[in-house]
Design an enzyme around this catalytic site. Sequence first.
Site, PDB file in Angstrom:
ATOM      1  N   ASP A 143      -8.916  -7.143   0.937  1.00 52.39           N
ATOM      2  CA  ASP A 143      -7.089  -7.072   1.179  1.00 52.39           C
ATOM      3  C   ASP A 143      -7.945  -7.210   2.567  1.00 52.39           C
ATOM      4  OD1 ASP A 143      -6.788  -4.979   1.150  1.00 52.39           O
ATOM      5  OD2 ASP A 143      -5.927  -4.909   3.036  1.00 52.39           O
ATOM      6  N   ASP A 196       1.280  -0.999   0.026  1.00 50.88           N
ATOM      7  CA  ASP A 196       0.207   0.171   0.535  1.00 50.88           C
ATOM      8  C   ASP A 196       0.728   1.358   0.014  1.00 50.88           C
ATOM      9  OD1 ASP A 196       0.800   0.469   2.455  1.00 50.88           O
ATOM     10  OD2 ASP A 196      -1.142   0.452   3.549  1.00 50.88           O
ATOM     11  N   CYS A 237      -7.476 -27.462   6.193  1.00 53.25           N
ATOM     12  CA  CYS A 237      -6.015 -26.496   7.031  1.00 53.25           C
ATOM     13  C   CYS A 237      -5.160 -27.095   8.107  1.00 53.25           C
ATOM     14  CB  CYS A 237      -6.953 -25.576   7.036  1.00 53.25           C
ATOM     15  SG  CYS A 237      -6.770 -25.373   9.358  1.00 53.25           S
ATOM     16  N   CYS A 273     -12.840 -29.501   6.408  1.00 48.56           N
ATOM     17  CA  CYS A 273     -10.949 -28.449   6.950  1.00 48.56           C
ATOM     18  C   CYS A 273      -9.994 -29.195   6.514  1.00 48.56           C
ATOM     19  CB  CYS A 273     -11.350 -26.918   7.575  1.00 48.56           C
ATOM     20  SG  CYS A 273     -10.188 -26.503   6.698  1.00 48.56           S
ATOM     21  N   CYS A 327      -7.082 -27.773  11.186  1.00 49.68           N
ATOM     22  CA  CYS A 327      -8.170 -28.849  11.073  1.00 49.68           C
ATOM     23  C   CYS A 327      -7.538 -30.091  10.643  1.00 49.68           C
ATOM     24  CB  CYS A 327      -9.445 -28.429  10.457  1.00 49.68           C
ATOM     25  SG  CYS A 327     -10.024 -26.719  10.650  1.00 49.68           S
ATOM     26  N   HIS A 361      -6.530 -21.470  10.110  1.00 46.60           N
ATOM     27  CA  HIS A 361      -7.480 -21.420   9.840  1.00 46.60           C
ATOM     28  C   HIS A 361      -8.325 -20.094   9.017  1.00 46.60           C
ATOM     29  CE1 HIS A 361     -11.645 -23.618   9.944  1.00 46.60           C
ATOM     30  NE2 HIS A 361     -12.038 -22.179  10.433  1.00 46.60           N
TER      31      HIS A 361
END
Length: 376
Positions: free
Chosen positions: A271, A89, A311, A309, A314, A340
């Site tokens: 974002d 940014d 991830c 999930c 998980c 997660h």
Amino acid sequence: MYRLLKQDGKAKRGEFHTVHGVIQTPVFMNVGTAAAIKGAVSTEDLNAIGTQVELSNTYHLHVRPGDDVVYKMGGLHKFMVWDKPILTDSGGFQVFSLAGLRKIKEEGVYFHSHIDGRKIFMGPEQSMQIQSHLASTIAMAFDECPSSVAERKYVEDSVARTTRWLLRCKEEMARLNSLPETINPHQMLFGINQGAIFEDIRIGHAKEIAALDLDGYAIGGLAVGESHEEMYRILDATVPHLPVDKPTYLMGVGTPENILEGVDRGVDFFDCVYPTRNGRHGHVYTNHGKLNLFNAKYELDARPLEEGCQCPACRRYSRAYIRHLLKAKEMLGMRLCVLHNLYFYNTMMTEIRDAIEAGRYQEYKAGKIARMRAGE
Ligand SMILES: [Zn+2]
């Protein structure tokens, strides 16, 4: 270079080609303000959870460690060991929201560092020079983000100055990209639409910046206190005046539902700090709403954060264990929740892209929002 692959209503499915690889859009950029995702998440982790773009912050890196340090270390990609796209940014938003005692002039902004109070000047040229030092894939134009409750006259003057600053950014970036010592001579520039909640100012500004043939266009100054309905109204009015064959980036937004609504209005890039910040506080996103892991009902809950999930959290750990870690202030608890949450956002973006390609975005959006609202 942006390729529009498919449109379903206003929702866009695209590909953005960069020197650091292709970004599939719509995309959620994972926020690593100071060149790190808060919550002890490494760039190796980002690869494991499907992150396409990392976002770092010009103001923060300028203040610490200093963009000259990053430049001497070979640029952000080498410094943080990440070879995919990075967006920086411009520093504008932080200068206006974080820094103490600032003075806005035509040449730029004088302010005090929030770290050590030292006096800093930043204008369009300085912001481009810092971002060129950081050598990000995409640089953002230096703009002023007026308050959503600012008076009309103030917003008009501010937006006119932001346009003048954008022209200076474009010129300075072209100069920097032509220098032999520049790390990334292919750095791209996105302009930023402003105008608070005045539709006509937003539209006029969108038309002006669209004529400049930039690499992409952002909508700034939303999600700063106005209602969701106002934000959607501004998007409905503004996005049609930005080029459909360039990426559109809605800055700092937002909740999963905000993103689903933004995509529906033609937004490509998003974002937000929510998945990381909420994760660090034990709040996790699931397809059945948000869970607060501090809640006593998870004390003996052997299920993962979300069943099915994939991830890293998980696949192995229970809600009960992660709850214990959070309560014991073990860093692993925060880390697992952040992983997660980012995986949840990144996976939702994949679902969004698939739904647009299949021409069933409306159906997908309605179903996803209904499930998240219904809760457990
Ligand atoms: Zn998970």
